[in-house]
Scaffold this motif. Sequence first.
Motif, PDB file in Angstrom:
ATOM      1  N   ASP A   2       0.783  -1.153  -0.078  1.00  0.00           N
ATOM      2  CA  ASP A   2      -0.099   0.026   0.137  1.00  0.00           C
ATOM      3  C   ASP A   2       0.735   1.210  -0.054  1.00  0.00           C
ATOM      4  O   ASP A   2       0.902   2.011   0.863  1.00  0.00           O
ATOM      5  CB  ASP A   2      -0.931   0.221   1.297  1.00  0.00           C
ATOM      6  N   LEU A   3       1.434   1.446  -1.117  1.00  0.00           N
ATOM      7  CA  LEU A   3       2.473   2.747  -1.182  1.00  0.00           C
ATOM      8  C   LEU A   3       1.967   3.336  -2.480  1.00  0.00           C
ATOM      9  O   LEU A   3       2.108   2.759  -3.428  1.00  0.00           O
ATOM     10  CB  LEU A   3       3.920   2.078  -1.164  1.00  0.00           C
ATOM     11  N   VAL A   4       1.984   4.653  -2.366  1.00  0.00           N
ATOM     12  CA  VAL A   4       1.705   5.350  -3.583  1.00  0.00           C
ATOM     13  C   VAL A   4       2.821   6.499  -3.555  1.00  0.00           C
ATOM     14  O   VAL A   4       3.077   7.148  -2.457  1.00  0.00           O
ATOM     15  CB  VAL A   4       0.395   6.284  -3.484  1.00  0.00           C
ATOM     16  N   LEU A   5       3.733   6.503  -4.594  1.00  0.00           N
ATOM     17  CA  LEU A   5       4.732   7.471  -4.757  1.00  0.00           C
ATOM     18  C   LEU A   5       4.402   8.539  -5.675  1.00  0.00           C
ATOM     19  O   LEU A   5       3.861   8.374  -6.782  1.00  0.00           O
ATOM     20  CB  LEU A   5       6.021   6.712  -5.452  1.00  0.00           C
ATOM     21  N   ILE A   6       4.396   9.566  -5.242  1.00  0.00           N
ATOM     22  CA  ILE A   6       4.172  11.075  -5.888  1.00  0.00           C
ATOM     23  C   ILE A   6       5.307  11.917  -6.038  1.00  0.00           C
ATOM     24  O   ILE A   6       6.038  12.274  -4.927  1.00  0.00           O
ATOM     25  CB  ILE A   6       3.009  11.687  -5.044  1.00  0.00           C
ATOM     26  N   LEU A   7       5.724  12.122  -7.191  1.00  0.00           N
ATOM     27  CA  LEU A   7       6.824  12.932  -7.321  1.00  0.00           C
ATOM     28  C   LEU A   7       6.385  14.466  -7.871  1.00  0.00           C
ATOM     29  O   LEU A   7       5.404  14.376  -9.138  1.00  0.00           O
ATOM     30  CB  LEU A   7       7.691  12.172  -8.814  1.00  0.00           C
TER      31      LEU A   7
END
Length: 202
Positions: A2-7
């Motif tokens: 459950d990981l969302v990476l936002i750049l």
Amino acid sequence: DDLVLILYRVVGQGTTIMCDAGEGGSLSVLGPLGSGFEMPHKGETSVLVAGGMGIAPLIFLASIMESGSFIFLSGFGSGEEIVATDEIGFSGIDLSISTDDGSAGHRGLVTELMKNRLTGFDGKTNPSVFACGPLPMLKEVAAITLDGALPCQVSLEATMACGLGACQGCAIRGSLEQNTAYYHVCQDGPVFDVNALDWGAL
Ligand code: FES
């Protein structure tokens, strides 16, 4: 997991709020919305062309492509802005870099790198191009690929208010060959076939 990476880069109110949320903070998020890239056919070579923060979706694309099946070209303003893909959990992605100020990699535009690399293909093995970045960069990518009749998908950036196709804030013109006069970047995109858009109106 459950990981969302936002750049993202802080450019206005919304991204300032994201930045200020800090560790343990919470944000309301709507998504995922719209469509993503269509994967190339097996055995095809792909050329990924990124400008600045436009590298974000292409990192994810590269991470699910077979290693050795793509060339990844990435342009930044300067060496300080380079996104270190291994530091954000994507190791083994080999980037060819350009910078506007020449402080790292090729001095100049990433589309110059793109033109150089495309000369290595002989016409029978034309690659598919995938691009994301600022509009002037995408226009040049569109001009190059339309001129060379190369398959190309672009992921557009747009100011979005509703994300649901209601506010018309992200409407863009379809090309004359399309039955659709306008597309919504939020719902119909953000990824479009290069032939679908009226590049003169963008
Ligand atoms: Fe409102 Fe696309 S953001 S229509």
